[in-house]
Design an enzyme around this catalytic site. Structure first.
Site, mmCIF file in Angstrom:
data_model
loop_
_atom_site.group_PDB
_atom_site.id
_atom_site.type_symbol
_atom_site.label_atom_id
_atom_site.label_comp_id
_atom_site.label_asym_id
_atom_site.label_seq_id
_atom_site.Cartn_x
_atom_site.Cartn_y
_atom_site.Cartn_z
ATOM 1 N N TRP A 101 -4.969 -15.863 -24.718
ATOM 2 C CA TRP A 101 -4.862 -17.328 -24.850
ATOM 3 C C TRP A 101 -5.791 -18.032 -23.886
ATOM 4 C CZ3 TRP A 101 -3.294 -18.172 -29.352
ATOM 5 C CH2 TRP A 101 -2.246 -17.457 -29.928
ATOM 6 N N ASP A 171 -1.542 -23.873 -19.173
ATOM 7 C CA ASP A 171 -0.843 -23.607 -20.428
ATOM 8 C C ASP A 171 0.441 -22.865 -20.045
ATOM 9 O OD1 ASP A 171 0.137 -22.537 -22.799
ATOM 10 O OD2 ASP A 171 -1.741 -21.564 -23.402
ATOM 11 N N LYS A 195 7.927 -21.334 -28.250
ATOM 12 C CA LYS A 195 8.268 -20.130 -27.502
ATOM 13 C C LYS A 195 9.628 -20.323 -26.820
ATOM 14 C CE LYS A 195 4.274 -18.682 -28.764
ATOM 15 N NZ LYS A 195 2.977 -18.769 -28.119
#
Ligand SMILES: *Cc1c(COP(=O)(O)O)cnc(C)c1O
Length: 360
Positions: A101, A171, A195
């Site tokens: 990511w 993030d 999530k």
């Protein structure tokens, strides 16, 4: 009705209590005669829902007044572009690449300016967090970027990097609300909610007010300018209203559970049950450096891909679902987010012990 223990990395398990409440309110939200899905995002009822959600999130995270909370769309992945478009005033940013990511965010930023990879753990398949105490931070960097919990590899930062005074952008998709954070240490904290918070389709951006300006890169679309959404309190256009409503319920659930201190305790306890077993197992072993272990995503292998596949299959039959590792790394991954009860982790470990006995 049978509910399984769902170890999915995302979309992921939600608190059963929240799902039941939403089910009860599905046809008639608090006497309105409508579902939240069916009502105007500009009406009084939704106004109360989004304001309460924001207030509860501010309470939970202790968000200072000089930060805005935005409920946006486009997933965490759209932030990979929005961040440089809005923040790259000098067209320079530094990225710490600790997983896929972060790597994607870094690659996206290169479209908009100079994105320097100042540290990486790719040499060891992202199984650790590099030492970030004295990195070569660029003098004219607009920000330093991290992915705080690496969902795919199962690592997390124990300490934030020393950014030498530069704005930190993080993030936190897979560790959002898993433990207390000091928001004032960041310029931007953001994450997709699917999530650890709510249903897919909402991304929450917590951004310091001085970073919200009209001075964005030329060509930045109106919809991708933070100021557009900040000025309109996240109602510039139709938001993901139902998603925000569920997030609000999860925030209330978290407050009722005792807030983020309590979640940290519970999450550390759950992770310890699993890691303690892994550390003494003769069949399974963890795949990342102990000091950098995530308390949200626990990755492990047997060392034999066929046995891994057998484990995932038999676990599923036993009501323990979605334990397959990310398609790019294989092995297993148990995501044990806030809504995973300790009983779920205990059931997993009991199953692993049995599997170990049968297959060693
Ligand atoms: C899942 C994930 C993403 C991507 O999220 P999308 O909402 O699918 O764009 C980005 N960063 C992290 C840390 C993630 O776990």
């Amino acid at each position: 009705m049978k509910r399984v223990y769902n170890f999915s990395a995302g979309p992921a398990v939600l608190p059963e209590e929240v799902l039941k409440e939403a089910a009860d309110e599905m046809l008639d939200y608090q006497g309105s005669g409508m579902s939240v899905m069916e009502m105007s995002h500009r009406g009084q009822i939704f106004d109360r829902i989004i304001k309460e959600a924001e207030r509860d999130l501010r309470d939970l995270m202790n968000i200072p007044d000089n930060y805005k909370v935005l409920f946006l769309q486009g997933g965490a992945s759209l932030q990979f572009a929005m961040i440089p478009m809005n923040l790259m005033k000098n067209k320079v940013a530094d990225y710490i690449v600790t997983g896929q990511w972060a790597k994607k965010a870094w690659q996206e930023a290169k479209k908009y300016g100079t994105a320097n990879k100042i540290a990486s753990s790719e040499d060891q398949t992202f199984s650790y967090i590099p030492d970030c105490s004295d990195l070569p931070i660029s003098e004219d960097a607009d920000y330093v970027y991290i992915c705080q919990n690496n969902t795919i590899y199962g690592t997390k930062y124990r300490e934030l990097p020393n950014t030498k005074g530069k704005t930190l952008v993080a993030d936190v998709s897979s560790c959002f609300l898993s433990e207390p954070v000091d928001v004032s240490k960041y310029g931007v904290i953001y994450g997709g909610v699917q999530k650890n918070i709510g249903p897919a389709g909402v991304v929450i951006v917590i951004i310091r007010e001085d970073l919200i300006t009209e001075d964005v890169l030329p060509g930045t679309p109106t919809m991708l300018t933070y100021k557009t959404h900040a000025d309109a309190d996240s109602l510039y256009n139709t938001p993901n209203s139902y998603g925000i409503y569920i997030c609000g319920k999860v925030f209330r659930w978290l407050k009722k559970m005792g807030g983020l201190e309590e979640m940290k305790k519970r999450n550390e306890k759950k992770a310890a049950i699993l890691y303690d077993y892994l550390d003494q197992s003769r069949l399974f072993h963890g795949t990342v450096e102990k000091k950098d272990r995530s308390i949200m995503n626990v990755t492990f292998v047997t060392g034999n891909p066929d046995l891994d596949a057998k484990f995932v299959k038999e676990a599923k039959a036993a009501g323990l679902e979605n334990l397959k590792g990310h398609r790019t790394v294989g092995g297993m991954r148990a995501s044990i987010y806030n809504a995973m009860p300790v009983e779920g982790v205990e059931a997993l470990v009991a199953f692993m012990k049995k599997f170990e006995e049968e297959n060693l």
